[in-house]
Design a protein around this motif. Structure first.
Motif, PDB file in Angstrom:
ATOM      1  N   ALA B 135       1.134  -3.155  -3.615  1.00 49.96           N
ATOM      2  CA  ALA B 135       2.569  -3.014  -3.839  1.00 49.96           C
ATOM      3  C   ALA B 135       3.188  -1.913  -3.001  1.00 49.96           C
ATOM      4  O   ALA B 135       4.398  -1.723  -3.025  1.00 49.96           O
ATOM      5  CB  ALA B 135       2.839  -2.751  -5.318  1.00 49.96           C
ATOM      6  N   ASP B 136       2.371  -1.179  -2.254  1.00 45.56           N
ATOM      7  CA  ASP B 136       2.955  -0.228  -1.307  1.00 45.56           C
ATOM      8  C   ASP B 136       3.580  -0.955  -0.122  1.00 45.56           C
ATOM      9  O   ASP B 136       4.386  -0.370   0.605  1.00 45.56           O
ATOM     10  CB  ASP B 136       1.889   0.761  -0.823  1.00 45.56           C
ATOM     11  N   ASN B 139       6.358  -6.662  -2.295  1.00 47.79           N
ATOM     12  CA  ASN B 139       7.046  -6.778  -3.576  1.00 47.79           C
ATOM     13  C   ASN B 139       7.138  -8.254  -3.923  1.00 47.79           C
ATOM     14  O   ASN B 139       8.064  -8.948  -3.487  1.00 47.79           O
ATOM     15  CB  ASN B 139       8.446  -6.166  -3.508  1.00 47.79           C
ATOM     16  N   MET B 141       7.961  -9.668  -6.453  1.00 45.96           N
ATOM     17  CA  MET B 141       8.941  -9.989  -7.489  1.00 45.96           C
ATOM     18  C   MET B 141      10.304 -10.351  -6.939  1.00 45.96           C
ATOM     19  O   MET B 141      11.119 -10.910  -7.665  1.00 45.96           O
ATOM     20  CB  MET B 141       9.136  -8.777  -8.416  1.00 45.96           C
ATOM     21  N   ALA B 142      10.568  -9.965  -5.699  1.00 44.46           N
ATOM     22  CA  ALA B 142      11.959 -10.026  -5.261  1.00 44.46           C
ATOM     23  C   ALA B 142      12.073 -10.511  -3.828  1.00 44.46           C
ATOM     24  O   ALA B 142      11.122 -10.437  -3.045  1.00 44.46           O
ATOM     25  CB  ALA B 142      12.604  -8.652  -5.402  1.00 44.46           C
ATOM     26  N   LYS B 143      13.263 -10.988  -3.533  1.00 48.65           N
ATOM     27  CA  LYS B 143      13.549 -11.533  -2.207  1.00 48.65           C
ATOM     28  C   LYS B 143      14.084 -10.406  -1.317  1.00 48.65           C
ATOM     29  O   LYS B 143      15.290 -10.280  -1.093  1.00 48.65           O
ATOM     30  CB  LYS B 143      14.583 -12.647  -2.348  1.00 48.65           C
ATOM     31  N   ILE B 144      13.165  -9.576  -0.843  1.00 44.97           N
ATOM     32  CA  ILE B 144      13.556  -8.502   0.076  1.00 44.97           C
ATOM     33  C   ILE B 144      13.345  -8.963   1.511  1.00 44.97           C
ATOM     34  O   ILE B 144      14.220  -8.836   2.350  1.00 44.97           O
ATOM     35  CB  ILE B 144      12.753  -7.226  -0.220  1.00 44.97           C
ATOM     36  N   LYS B 151       8.109  -5.221   1.126  1.00 45.98           N
ATOM     37  CA  LYS B 151       9.016  -4.272   0.491  1.00 45.98           C
ATOM     38  C   LYS B 151      10.231  -3.970   1.362  1.00 45.98           C
ATOM     39  O   LYS B 151      11.186  -3.340   0.913  1.00 45.98           O
ATOM     40  CB  LYS B 151       8.294  -2.975   0.173  1.00 45.98           C
ATOM     41  N   LYS B 152      10.151  -4.334   2.633  1.00 43.44           N
ATOM     42  CA  LYS B 152      11.273  -4.175   3.561  1.00 43.44           C
ATOM     43  C   LYS B 152      11.607  -5.541   4.146  1.00 43.44           C
ATOM     44  O   LYS B 152      10.917  -6.526   3.912  1.00 43.44           O
ATOM     45  CB  LYS B 152      10.915  -3.189   4.674  1.00 43.44           C
ATOM     46  N   GLN B 153      12.647  -5.544   4.950  1.00 46.57           N
ATOM     47  CA  GLN B 153      13.145  -6.814   5.465  1.00 46.57           C
ATOM     48  C   GLN B 153      12.154  -7.523   6.371  1.00 46.57           C
ATOM     49  O   GLN B 153      12.127  -8.755   6.437  1.00 46.57           O
ATOM     50  CB  GLN B 153      14.443  -6.539   6.223  1.00 46.57           C
ATOM     51  N   ILE B 155       8.104  -7.298   8.646  1.00 50.58           N
ATOM     52  CA  ILE B 155       6.773  -6.694   8.746  1.00 50.58           C
ATOM     53  C   ILE B 155       6.871  -5.327   9.392  1.00 50.58           C
ATOM     54  O   ILE B 155       6.330  -4.326   8.896  1.00 50.58           O
ATOM     55  CB  ILE B 155       5.837  -7.606   9.566  1.00 50.58           C
TER      56      ILE B 155
END
Lengths: 871, 309
Positions: B135-136, B139, B141-144, B151-153, B155
């Motif tokens: 999870a570092d 994510n 869970m979400a559409k980032i 976790k960002k837009q 790679i």
């Protein structure tokens, strides 16, 4: 916006994205999900970016047949400086003024997992991309893709030829192939032609298309297969030179590029209970459609040694053998077995084997027929313009690679994990040695005592003939043993070097849990590398590393490590390559007064190639991530690295690189996100050499004693000897500084969304040098040399701003503004645009004809309006 | 006082392991995703648009995947008993700093499905040794991000959050086409582990580079030893202040090794660039050494021993 990996995965292959510069910019302006709960942090403590606004489950659009669908299209118009042609600006992107289809996507999904996704962007431009992906989630998926990437090398090339992207380049009218009787007139004509030539862009475009199928047979078995073809076409800066030993009339030309690469990959993976297994096959087939490349040249090249017909102006063209077609195959198997009842241990084994091979037809030395040398008689079939003058007709290149990797992981206690690792990698070059010998030629008897030609060649390596190779389209005979000079010499290249290597690495690692949130890890390893035909047969490097991770220092996570590595090796033999020089069969003369430099000197014996040299290296890393506030995180990282080469009195002596970075992220709400960063880098490389001095002559009293046949090789290559006089020593230091700052904001302004990204990058490289006046540089030239090169400097500023207004839930307009500039100073290219032909004496061929004016500054301001339509 | 150490999880069970949750989440039992969604509608809105949701809800491959939310977070019954009490957080696996689930427990959840395959070498990788959680970077869970559940837009932006040096390198004069979006960090590195150092995807650096630069694979008739040894002998792979990603300026780049006879050990200097003095040198101008030795990666020409044809 990047989309599904078209070909590669994180484990294999290249081709993981479909995107371009502008699609990323468009994605950055999308609204965030206003409903998302307060910002959370990753386990390390970095703020998670807020997710994009998406419809609620009951608001997702559906067709009557049950397909959920979403999609969007962005198009508009770009104005201002969007047409800028500068190579630094357009290096990997392609924009023009006018209508622009930035990106589009369509996604269909069904309740049974079926999906259909099409996407694309940059339509009609050299950075365009398209993808089609369909299948059933968790069962199978087929991806089809096409992507283009430009690579612009220069926009300031002054071409003297037609057909730059072809294998035959002809001089433009007004220039004479082979030059005229007046080199001064040729130089003037070339200068005029170059100055009058319009700036030409040298670039190539990669066009890659392919397909990949992924199948999930069960939760245990998965398989995939991929096929891709890449076509590269264009031209890039290149150069050619002529003359006896090379070095005459170098001229910048353009290398045509017309490549096809076919990549095939297939694999299967299995995971069940305690076992996991992967198998992968990859094949890569490279084809160069321009195998040989011929170009006309505009100067009168005087054949040195060779007798030509006609005697003057014969060298009208040169010919390169460009990159050969080649093939690569690799098979790889990986297996993991868990032993939960034996200290929760795991065994992982990997084996891999591959080949790289090419067997291109070799080309003869020259296109000129009837070339002769004073001391050589050509036998039937051995003319220098035929493959009969070669020791074999094809290249016969073959490298085999092998990998074996073994890891055993065991947990002696709940807090301790220990791993034992071993790795073997081999690069086994099985290419047949190539001998530079004309087997269909013999030497004229050089003793002048016997009349007529003698059927006498020199035998070595199973070949008999005339040794060496005519240089540069046979414009120089200096590479042919006894070609023009009847005196023996020891430095004619008569065979190639075949390099192989084996690498062994093994050692333990240990990871100990100090607390629930702190870990200490230790590792030690020895890496031994064996190389064939190198100055050092064996090197070994011992590495020791300690690392600490602490995840609960308040709201911070700390990661720190230090590594010390020490590389040593077997004896360093500067003159290792003797069997590839004529010294292999021409013994060093023994008569007093004989110049034996060509036997005695291969390199300064104090030089150590830095990949082989003894090395002591220290690397320290520190990184702290902390949550200053619930909506503000800070990251600080520092790296210090220093490498010393204790055995290298000359060559690279020291290298270091330090960096420090600061990152801030502030995300007070879904309506606002602000970030800033700063990076500093400093690196240094120190090196030293000794400018060549006097010849090594037998019987001469050198600073290290009288030169004899027995000690000539030692004294000749030794610093302080006759050839490498300590007074000619010089040293240089390259010091580089880089600063990069960046900041950005994403702000919801009512219904509008503002996104701004800015960065500024500054790079400075300063090379200073020290020397003795009258030694490495004489007094007259020292006035101009000074003590450093001009700074090599780059400044790059980038501002991307967009403001998006939604007119309706489906229609938005996005105003886009880009301000980008780069200032660049590279002393290699100073004044070249105005002085394409550099000459020290107009009656001699030029010092260089450098037709690439080099990188130049630019400043662009462009704007656009984009319309976004959602389905 | 540091918290008491929880027992380390057993080696990651494979996806087809029996649905025994053991001591996970304090021995809780499954409640079903409908119960989760009743409170977590916002999360469900995002999750619905993710690949995980499509896999779990539309075409699960096993019993675990059918658990949807609880496939990753573990059984939720104990969490339900007191969901807002921080002291009860050990009753559910969370993937944020705030939640505090031990990293090994977090990663173990992901490895239930993602062991083997691309992540065969996660254990022992530099990321694993640095105690990174899945999870570092991800994510789920979400559409980032559009793909990869990052976790960002993208790679690259995800990697930059820790690899700022590389971000600075890519901002230099010569760089790989990464800022332009045409390649990503994962084209060269496997962040999930590799048998090659620096998480390089191929068996060696050179084999990696040949993926895109296949023409340089050879082997050539005349080879340049350091080129065959390692492309990184001369090139800085992420970015450089010098042309062609070189580590320093030519001719000084080449003169770190070449101190032989003739011109090789000569100190080329500011007086030899165009306009610098009376004796400009081809070795200090333009492509420097490659003005003559243009086939520096290897030559297939019979006369190419010095890489001039």
């Amino acid at each position: 916006r990047a989309v599904a990996s078209p070909f590669a995965t994180s484990a294999t292959g290249s081709g993981t994205t479909l995107a371009n510069k502008e699609s990323a910019s468009a994605a950055a302006s999308l609204s965030s999900d206003a409903d998302w709960p307060a910002a959370k942090h990753t386990p390390t403590g970095q703020l998670l970016k807020l997710p994009l606004a998406v419809p609620k489950p009951d608001e997702i659009k559906k067709t009557a047949s049950g397909w959920e669908y979403s999609g969007q299209l962005e198009f508009g118009y770009l104005g201002g400086d969007a047409d800028e042609r500068n190579a630094q600006y357009r290096m990997y992107q392609d924009l023009d003024e006018g209508a622009y289809l930035n990106n589009f996507s369509l996604l269909l999904k069904k309740a049974d997992g079926a999906f259909f996704n099409v996407t694309g962007g940059g339509a009609g431009h050299r950075d365009q991309y398209y993808g089609l992906n369909f299948g059933r989630t968790n069962s199978w998926g087929l991806k089809l893709f096409f992507s283009e990437t430009p690579h612009v090398f220069t926009d300031n090339y002054k071409s003297l030829w037609s057909g730059l992207t072809t294998g035959t380049q002809l001089l433009i009218p007004g220039l004479t192939p082979g030059g005229t009787a007046s080199t001064a007139a040729d130089t003037a004509a070339v200068t005029t032609a170059a100055l009058n030539a319009p700036p030409t862009t040298l670039s190539l475009t990669r066009k890659r298309a392919g397909a990949r199928l992924d199948v999930t047979f069960s939760s245990a078995w998965k398989a995939y297969a991929g096929y891709a073809v890449e076509h590269r076409e264009g031209a890039r800066p290149f150069a050619a030179v002529w003359g006896n030993n090379g070095g005459t009339a170098p001229i910048e030309i353009a290398e045509p590029v017309d490549y096809d690469t076919t990549d095939i990959t297939a694999g299967v993976s299995y995971v069940r209970d305690l076992n996991a297994f992967n198998f992968r096959w990859t094949t890569s087939l490279f084809e160069n459609k321009i195998d040989t490349f011929t170009f006309q040249q505009p100067f009168r090249i005087t054949p040195q040694g060779f007798t030509t017909t006609p005697a003057a102006g014969a060298y009208t063209q040169g010919r390169f053998d460009l990159y050969p077609d080649n093939q690569s195959h690799n098979a790889r198997a990986e297996y993991t077995r868990k032993f939960p009842d034996f200290y929760k241990s795991t065994l992982t084994a990997v084996v891999s084997a591959g080949t790289m091979r090419q067997n291109d037809n070799l080309i003869p030395y020259t296109h000129l027929a009837g070339l002769t040398l004073p001391n050589v008689t050509i036998l039937p079939g051995g003319d220098w313009n035929t493959v009969g003058s070669l020791s074999r007709p094809t290249a016969k290149g073959l490298i085999e690679t092998r990998l074996a990797d073994l890891t055993f992981s065991v947990n002696p206690s709940a807090d301790l994990n220990v791993k034992l690792k071993g790795r073997f990698y081999e690069n086994d070059n099985n290419s047949d040695p190539y001998y530079a010998v004309n087997p269909n030629a013999v030497y004229v008897d050089a003793d002048a005592a016997t009349a007529g030609n003698q059927t006498r060649g020199i035998s070595y390596g199973g070949f008999t003939g005339v040794w060496g190779r005519p240089l540069n389209d046979a414009s120089g005979s200096g590479g042919v043993l006894f070609g023009t000079n009847p005196n023996p010499t020891g430095s004619v290249e008569i065979a190639n070097h075949v390099y192989s290597s084996k690498q062994f690495r093994f050692g333990p690692t240990a990871d100990y849990s100090l607390t629930n949130s702190a870990n200490l890890n230790l590792s030690a390893e020895r890496e031994t590398t064996q190389r064939t035909n190198r100055e050092r047969a064996r090197t070994w490097e011992d590495r020791y590393k300690i690392g600490l991770v602490h995840r609960a220092l308040g709201d911070s996570t700390l990661r720190a490590s230090y590594e010390f590595a020490q590389r040593r090796g077997s004896d360093y033999v500067t003159a290792y390559y003797e069997n590839t020089f004529s010294a292999a069969f021409i013994p060093m003369p023994t008569a007093v007064g004989t110049n034996v430099t060509s036997w005695a000197v291969r390199n300064n014996s104090g030089v150590r190639n830095y990949e082989l040299s003894d090395r002591d290296q220290h690397v320290a890393n520190l990184r702290v991530d902390t949550m200053l506030r619930a909506n503000l995180d800070v990251g600080v990282s520092v790296q210090l690295r220093e490498s010393r080469y204790p055995g290298a009195a000359y060559g690279r002596g020291k290298e270091s690189g330090d960096s420090a970075n600061l990152d801030l992220n502030y995300q007070p709400s879904a309506k606002q996100n602000i970030y800033a960063f700063y990076s500093f880098q400093r690196s240094r490389i120190r090196q030293a050499l000794i400018t060549a001095g006097n010849n090594v002559t037998l019987g001469v009293v050198s600073p290290l004693g009288v030169i004899t046949p027995e000690n000539a090789a030692t004294l000749g290559s030794q610093p302080g000897g006759p050839f490498y006089s300590l007074g000619n020593s010089w040293s240089a230091k390259n010091t580089e500084h880089n600063h990069v700052v960046g900041a950005g904001v994403k702000q919801e302004l009512g219904k509008a969304t503002l996104n701004v990204d800015y960065s500024y990058s500054l790079g400075r490289s300063r090379i200073t040098y020290h020397y003795g006046i009258g030694g490495a540089i004489n007094a007259a030239n020292a006035v101009f040399a000074g003590y450093r090169m001009p700074d090599l400097a780059t400044d790059i500023s980038y501002l991307d701003a967009s403001l998006r207004f939604p007119f309706t839930p489906r229609l938005s307009a996005r105003l886009v503004y880009r301000n980008q500039w780069e200032a660049i100073r590279d002393w290699h290219y100073r004044n070249l645009a105005a002085t394409p032909v550099v000459t020290n004496n107009v009656n001699n061929p030029p010092t260089i004809t450098s037709l690439d004016g080099g990188p130049s500054a630019y400043r662009v301001n462009w704007f656009g309006v984009m319309f976004q339509i959602k389905l | 006082q540091p918290a008491a150490k929880p027992a380390k999880p057993a080696t990651a069970p494979a996806a087809t392991a029996p649905m025994s949750t053991g001591a996970l989440n304090n021995g809780a039992t499954y409640v079903g995703e409908a119960v989760c969604i009743a409170c977590h509608q916002t999360q469900n809105k995002q999750f619905t648009h993710t690949l995980h949701a499509d896999a779990f809800r539309k075409n699960p491959q096993n019993e675990l995947q059918q658990k949807s939310c609880e496939a990753c977070h573990g059984p939720g019954s104990k969490h339900l008993s007191n969901p807002l009490d921080k002291a009860n957080r050990p009753s559910l696996v969370g993937f944020t700093k705030e939640w505090g689930t031990p990293i090994a427990v977090q990663n173990n959840q992901c490895l239930q499905c993602h062991s083997g395959g691309n992540a065969m070498h996660w254990d022992g990788s530099i990321h694993s040794r640095n105690q990174l959680s899945c999870a570092d970077c991800h994510n789920p869970m979400a559409k980032i991000s559009v793909t990869g559940l990052l976790k960002k837009q993208s790679i690259n932006e995800t990697c930059y959050t820790c690899h700022q040096q590389q971000r600075a390198d890519f901002a230099k004069r010569s760089h790989m086409p990464l800022p332009e979006g045409k390649i990503s960090c994962v084209d060269c590195h496997n962040p999930h582990g590799s048998t090659t150092k620096a998480l390089v995807k191929n068996d060696s650096v050179n084999e990696l580079c040949y993926n895109c630069h296949a023409e340089k694979r050879g082997p050539f008739l005349w080879e340049h030893a350091p080129v065959r040894d390692n492309c990184l002998t001369c090139h800085a792979p992420h970015g450089s202040n010098h042309d062609k990603l070189l580590t320093t300026a030519r001719p000084f780049q080449c003169q770190q090794c070449h101190g032989n006879t003739n011109h090789q050990p000569t100190l080329y200097n500011a007086g030899q660039i165009v306009g610098g003095g009376a004796n400009p040198s081809t070795r200090a101008i333009g492509r420097s050494c490659q003005n003559c030795h243009s086939q520096i990666h290897g030559s297939n020409h019979p006369a190419g021993a010095r890489f001039q044809r």
